[in-house]
Design a protein around this motif. Structure first.
Motif, PDB file in Angstrom:
ATOM      1  N   VAL A 220       0.729  -1.058   0.070  1.00 33.61           N
ATOM      2  CA  VAL A 220      -0.095   0.184  -0.039  1.00 33.61           C
ATOM      3  C   VAL A 220       0.992   1.408  -0.027  1.00 33.61           C
ATOM      4  O   VAL A 220       0.566   2.173  -0.674  1.00 33.61           O
ATOM      5  CB  VAL A 220      -0.904  -0.092   1.345  1.00 33.61           C
ATOM      6  CG1 VAL A 220      -1.758   0.985   1.314  1.00 33.61           C
ATOM      7  CG2 VAL A 220      -1.879  -1.256   1.212  1.00 33.61           C
ATOM      8  N   ILE A 221       1.758   1.259   0.707  1.00 32.34           N
ATOM      9  CA  ILE A 221       2.864   2.406   0.496  1.00 32.34           C
ATOM     10  C   ILE A 221       3.394   2.728  -0.697  1.00 32.34           C
ATOM     11  O   ILE A 221       3.645   3.728  -1.246  1.00 32.34           O
ATOM     12  CB  ILE A 221       4.032   2.317   1.706  1.00 32.34           C
ATOM     13  CG1 ILE A 221       4.393   3.720   2.251  1.00 32.34           C
ATOM     14  CG2 ILE A 221       5.301   1.645   1.125  1.00 32.34           C
ATOM     15  CD1 ILE A 221       3.508   4.429   3.104  1.00 32.34           C
ATOM     16  N   ALA A 285       4.621  10.453   7.809  1.00 31.77           N
ATOM     17  CA  ALA A 285       3.774  10.268   6.869  1.00 31.77           C
ATOM     18  C   ALA A 285       2.511  10.713   7.430  1.00 31.77           C
ATOM     19  O   ALA A 285       1.969  11.475   6.189  1.00 31.77           O
ATOM     20  CB  ALA A 285       3.896   8.843   6.252  1.00 31.77           C
ATOM     21  N   CYS A 286       1.981  10.505   8.163  1.00 34.53           N
ATOM     22  CA  CYS A 286       0.642  11.027   8.775  1.00 34.53           C
ATOM     23  C   CYS A 286       0.378  12.382   8.731  1.00 34.53           C
ATOM     24  O   CYS A 286      -0.514  12.833   8.265  1.00 34.53           O
ATOM     25  CB  CYS A 286       0.200  10.139  10.175  1.00 34.53           C
ATOM     26  SG  CYS A 286      -0.066   8.342  10.122  1.00 34.53           S
ATOM     27  N   VAL A 287       1.357  12.928   9.486  1.00 38.32           N
ATOM     28  CA  VAL A 287       1.367  14.522   9.416  1.00 38.32           C
ATOM     29  C   VAL A 287       1.519  15.036   7.959  1.00 38.32           C
ATOM     30  O   VAL A 287       0.635  15.930   7.778  1.00 38.32           O
ATOM     31  CB  VAL A 287       2.635  14.905  10.533  1.00 38.32           C
ATOM     32  CG1 VAL A 287       2.777  16.365  10.392  1.00 38.32           C
ATOM     33  CG2 VAL A 287       2.158  14.488  11.742  1.00 38.32           C
ATOM     34  N   ALA A 288       2.389  14.582   7.181  1.00 37.73           N
ATOM     35  CA  ALA A 288       2.582  15.338   6.036  1.00 37.73           C
ATOM     36  C   ALA A 288       1.480  15.291   4.917  1.00 37.73           C
ATOM     37  O   ALA A 288       0.977  15.662   4.388  1.00 37.73           O
ATOM     38  CB  ALA A 288       3.842  14.641   5.217  1.00 37.73           C
ATOM     39  N   ALA A 289       0.858  13.680   5.132  1.00 41.59           N
ATOM     40  CA  ALA A 289      -0.281  13.466   4.226  1.00 41.59           C
ATOM     41  C   ALA A 289      -1.517  14.165   4.762  1.00 41.59           C
ATOM     42  O   ALA A 289      -2.338  14.747   3.845  1.00 41.59           O
ATOM     43  CB  ALA A 289      -0.344  11.813   4.365  1.00 41.59           C
ATOM     44  N   SER A 290      -1.622  14.531   5.917  1.00 41.18           N
ATOM     45  CA  SER A 290      -2.861  15.341   6.185  1.00 41.18           C
ATOM     46  C   SER A 290      -2.606  16.649   6.095  1.00 41.18           C
ATOM     47  O   SER A 290      -3.684  17.330   5.442  1.00 41.18           O
ATOM     48  CB  SER A 290      -2.860  15.170   7.878  1.00 41.18           C
ATOM     49  OG  SER A 290      -3.067  13.784   8.451  1.00 41.18           O
ATOM     50  N   ALA A 291      -1.443  17.175   6.059  1.00 41.31           N
ATOM     51  CA  ALA A 291      -0.968  18.734   5.819  1.00 41.31           C
ATOM     52  C   ALA A 291      -1.309  18.755   4.123  1.00 41.31           C
ATOM     53  O   ALA A 291      -1.964  19.762   3.577  1.00 41.31           O
ATOM     54  CB  ALA A 291       0.367  19.041   5.837  1.00 41.31           C
ATOM     55  N   LEU A 292      -0.980  17.540   3.197  1.00 43.39           N
ATOM     56  CA  LEU A 292      -1.103  17.716   1.838  1.00 43.39           C
ATOM     57  C   LEU A 292      -2.585  17.704   1.328  1.00 43.39           C
ATOM     58  O   LEU A 292      -2.951  18.345   0.517  1.00 43.39           O
ATOM     59  CB  LEU A 292      -0.398  16.414   1.164  1.00 43.39           C
ATOM     60  CG  LEU A 292      -0.518  16.336  -0.462  1.00 43.39           C
ATOM     61  CD1 LEU A 292       0.218  17.643  -0.972  1.00 43.39           C
ATOM     62  CD2 LEU A 292      -0.332  14.987  -0.814  1.00 43.39           C
ATOM     63  N   SER A 315       9.197   9.980   4.175  1.00 39.64           N
ATOM     64  CA  SER A 315       8.808   9.278   5.084  1.00 39.64           C
ATOM     65  C   SER A 315       8.178   8.057   4.454  1.00 39.64           C
ATOM     66  O   SER A 315       8.551   6.947   4.902  1.00 39.64           O
ATOM     67  CB  SER A 315       7.672   9.846   5.974  1.00 39.64           C
ATOM     68  OG  SER A 315       6.689  10.327   5.093  1.00 39.64           O
ATOM     69  N   ILE A 316       7.699   8.107   3.229  1.00 41.01           N
ATOM     70  CA  ILE A 316       7.020   6.897   2.592  1.00 41.01           C
ATOM     71  C   ILE A 316       8.427   6.029   2.250  1.00 41.01           C
ATOM     72  O   ILE A 316       8.046   4.799   2.227  1.00 41.01           O
ATOM     73  CB  ILE A 316       6.376   7.510   1.172  1.00 41.01           C
ATOM     74  CG1 ILE A 316       4.969   7.965   1.394  1.00 41.01           C
ATOM     75  CG2 ILE A 316       6.346   6.085  -0.099  1.00 41.01           C
ATOM     76  CD1 ILE A 316       4.244   8.472   0.277  1.00 41.01           C
ATOM     77  N   SER A 317       9.523   6.674   1.809  1.00 37.99           N
ATOM     78  CA  SER A 317      10.442   5.494   1.606  1.00 37.99           C
ATOM     79  C   SER A 317      11.181   4.984   2.624  1.00 37.99           C
ATOM     80  O   SER A 317      11.551   3.816   2.557  1.00 37.99           O
ATOM     81  CB  SER A 317      11.656   6.597   0.848  1.00 37.99           C
ATOM     82  OG  SER A 317      12.243   7.328   1.671  1.00 37.99           O
ATOM     83  N   MET A 318      11.100   5.636   3.870  1.00 41.66           N
ATOM     84  CA  MET A 318      11.513   5.175   5.171  1.00 41.66           C
ATOM     85  C   MET A 318      10.619   3.825   5.452  1.00 41.66           C
ATOM     86  O   MET A 318      10.951   3.006   6.022  1.00 41.66           O
ATOM     87  CB  MET A 318      11.385   6.175   6.120  1.00 41.66           C
ATOM     88  CG  MET A 318      12.523   5.683   7.315  1.00 41.66           C
ATOM     89  SD  MET A 318      12.630   7.113   8.573  1.00 41.66           S
ATOM     90  CE  MET A 318      13.644   7.904   7.561  1.00 41.66           C
ATOM     91  N   VAL A 319       9.134   3.967   5.340  1.00 46.93           N
ATOM     92  CA  VAL A 319       8.382   3.197   5.686  1.00 46.93           C
ATOM     93  C   VAL A 319       8.690   1.791   4.821  1.00 46.93           C
ATOM     94  O   VAL A 319       8.620   0.558   5.163  1.00 46.93           O
ATOM     95  CB  VAL A 319       6.986   3.546   5.439  1.00 46.93           C
ATOM     96  CG1 VAL A 319       5.852   2.365   5.550  1.00 46.93           C
ATOM     97  CG2 VAL A 319       6.476   4.778   6.706  1.00 46.93           C
ATOM     98  N   ALA A 320       8.720   2.075   3.566  1.00 46.80           N
ATOM     99  CA  ALA A 320       8.998   1.095   2.472  1.00 46.80           C
ATOM    100  C   ALA A 320      10.111   0.124   2.753  1.00 46.80           C
ATOM    101  O   ALA A 320       9.941  -0.985   2.547  1.00 46.80           O
ATOM    102  CB  ALA A 320       9.142   1.626   1.199  1.00 46.80           C
ATOM    103  N   THR A 374      -5.104   8.492   1.995  1.00 44.91           N
ATOM    104  CA  THR A 374      -5.571   6.886   2.346  1.00 44.91           C
ATOM    105  C   THR A 374      -4.694   5.741   2.530  1.00 44.91           C
ATOM    106  O   THR A 374      -4.906   4.850   3.380  1.00 44.91           O
ATOM    107  CB  THR A 374      -6.514   6.689   1.230  1.00 44.91           C
ATOM    108  OG1 THR A 374      -7.786   7.745   1.125  1.00 44.91           O
ATOM    109  CG2 THR A 374      -7.746   5.424   1.445  1.00 44.91           C
ATOM    110  N   SER A 375      -3.739   5.814   1.781  1.00 38.09           N
ATOM    111  CA  SER A 375      -2.816   4.755   1.493  1.00 38.09           C
ATOM    112  C   SER A 375      -1.940   4.809   2.969  1.00 38.09           C
ATOM    113  O   SER A 375      -1.637   3.836   3.383  1.00 38.09           O
ATOM    114  CB  SER A 375      -1.509   5.138   0.295  1.00 38.09           C
ATOM    115  OG  SER A 375      -2.443   5.096  -0.823  1.00 38.09           O
ATOM    116  N   VAL A 376      -1.740   5.870   3.423  1.00 36.26           N
ATOM    117  CA  VAL A 376      -0.738   5.920   4.668  1.00 36.26           C
ATOM    118  C   VAL A 376      -1.781   5.738   5.817  1.00 36.26           C
ATOM    119  O   VAL A 376      -1.412   4.963   6.771  1.00 36.26           O
ATOM    120  CB  VAL A 376      -0.388   7.677   5.074  1.00 36.26           C
ATOM    121  CG1 VAL A 376       0.228   7.562   6.432  1.00 36.26           C
ATOM    122  CG2 VAL A 376       0.645   8.001   3.836  1.00 36.26           C
TER     123      VAL A 376
END
Length: 391
Positions: A220-221, A285-292, A315-320, A374-376
């Protein structure tokens, strides 16, 4: 002993060079698509389909070669994959119609996956608990390839022809083949390894409940990443009406953010562990995606979207990378199969990004921001379930 130490010193750059083969094959010929369509007497959609054909061939190859990497010589698989890629690259400039071009592109991708499926498993073998660190280094080095590939293709096209692009690609892969033959060490397998069938290896991977949640996380990421790749030209060029030069600068800036995240991960993951680093990345990622979502909902200027995307991509790359490391460390004897599962699901769900964005298209960047958010959110749910199970 000397040769082994030399091999280990070269291992990460060499593995990155192997992985870079596919991004180069995908991106180098993009500037030549109109010329290629004219030469083969076809239209642009047919040539653009060669990208989908390549990804399909690559995914099917992973399914086949993943379990083989757990049973047979990984070194020989890499040589087979890169050798086949060299031959296909030499054949592509000789095609006389689009059907031949598409068939060879499929074969090129299918065979090359035999080489790339080995890479994460090899990193796991040599780096053990530091697998995430090794994966981050390789990813950081490999990101140079897609960043420079279109520019290289443009120069070669202007200097000579579209055929030269594939000849240069074959030259690069031949160099990688020689380096692999000389330096890539063979993994010594335990004599007690149980003989398993193709299907049994996949059953072991999917039967692990915690691994399933990490596999969903990785998948999903990747949807978020492909949503970015698919939508960002439209967001920057159409929604915010930037120039092509500004777009290229912003795109490069996001690549730098990805590389910075990987570098940070290599510095901290040995001390903190992959699960902790995944949570650090997921929190950001949660903070940045919400901001986006918010900056696009309120139609704020471009600078706000850029400031939200930069930390989000990092942050997405770190999760992946940490989710992949956690999956691989759970399967010491089926790491090739696990790599195939990750890769196939990643590319498969990545193909859905375009249709999803098209379905929710409204002329703004909100569908893009919503899909990223949604993905995050789904990843957050998966990781919370893992935390609850281990509590």
């Amino acid at each position: 002993m000397a040769n082994q130490s030399i091999s280990l010193k070269l291992l990460l750059p060499l593995l990155a060079a192997i992985l870079a083969v596919s991004p180069l094959a995908v991106d180098m010929y993009l500037p030549a698509m109109p010329t290629l369509a004219a030469h083969l007497g076809t239209d642009m959609p047919m040539i653009q389909n060669s990208l989908s054909i390549y990804l399909l061939g690559y995914a099917l190859g992973l399914i086949l070669f993943g379990p083989m990497a757990d049973k047979y010589s990984r070194r020989k698989l890499v040589l087979f994959g890169i050798g086949g890629f060299v031959i296909a690259s030499l054949a592509l400039p000789l095609v006389s119609n689009v059907e031949q071009f598409l068939a060879i592109r499929f074969a090129q991708a299918f065979i090359s996956s035999a080489a790339t499926v080995v890479v994460p498993a090899t990193i796991r073998e040599f780096y053990g608990k530091d697998t995430a660190k090794g994966l981050s280094y390789v990813s950081m080095i490999m990101m140079v390839a897609p960043m420079i590939a279109p520019s290289i293709g443009s120069v070669l096209l202007v200097a000579h022809s579209w055929q030269l692009i594939f000849y240069v690609l074959s030259g690069y892969s031949l160099l990688v083949f020689i380096l692999v033959a000389k330096y890539l060490p063979e993994v010594v397998r335990s004599q007690q390894v149980q003989e398993l069938s193709f299907v049994q290896r996949y059953k072991i991977v999917f039967a692990n409940s915690e691994a399933r949640l990490d596999i969903i996380t990785s998948m999903v990421i990747s949807l978020a990443f492909f949503a970015y790749i698919t939508a960002i030209p439209f967001v920057y060029l159409e929604v915010f009406a930037t120039s092509e030069f500004t777009f290229s600068l912003l795109f490069a800036l996001n690549v730098v953010a990805l590389m910075t995240a990987h570098f940070t991960n290599t510095r901290l993951v040995v001390r903190k562990g992959s699960r902790a680093m995944l949570w650090y990345g997921l929190t950001l990622a949660c903070v940045a995606a919400s901001a986006l979502v918010l900056v696009n909902y309120f139609a704020l200027p471009l600078a706000y979207t850029v400031m939200a995307i930069l930390p989000l991509m990092g942050s997405i790359s770190m999760v992946a990378v940490n989710s992949d490391a956690l999956i691989l460390t759970k399967f010491p004897e089926q790491s090739g199969t696990a790599t195939a599962v990750i890769g196939t699901l990643r590319w498969g769900i990545g193909a859905l990004a375009g249709p999803i964005l098209a379905y929710f298209y409204n002329g703004t960047a909100l569908p893009f921001a919503g899909l990223m958010f949604t993905s995050v959110l789904i990843v957050l749910v998966c990781q919370l379930l893992i935390k609850l199970r281990s509590a």
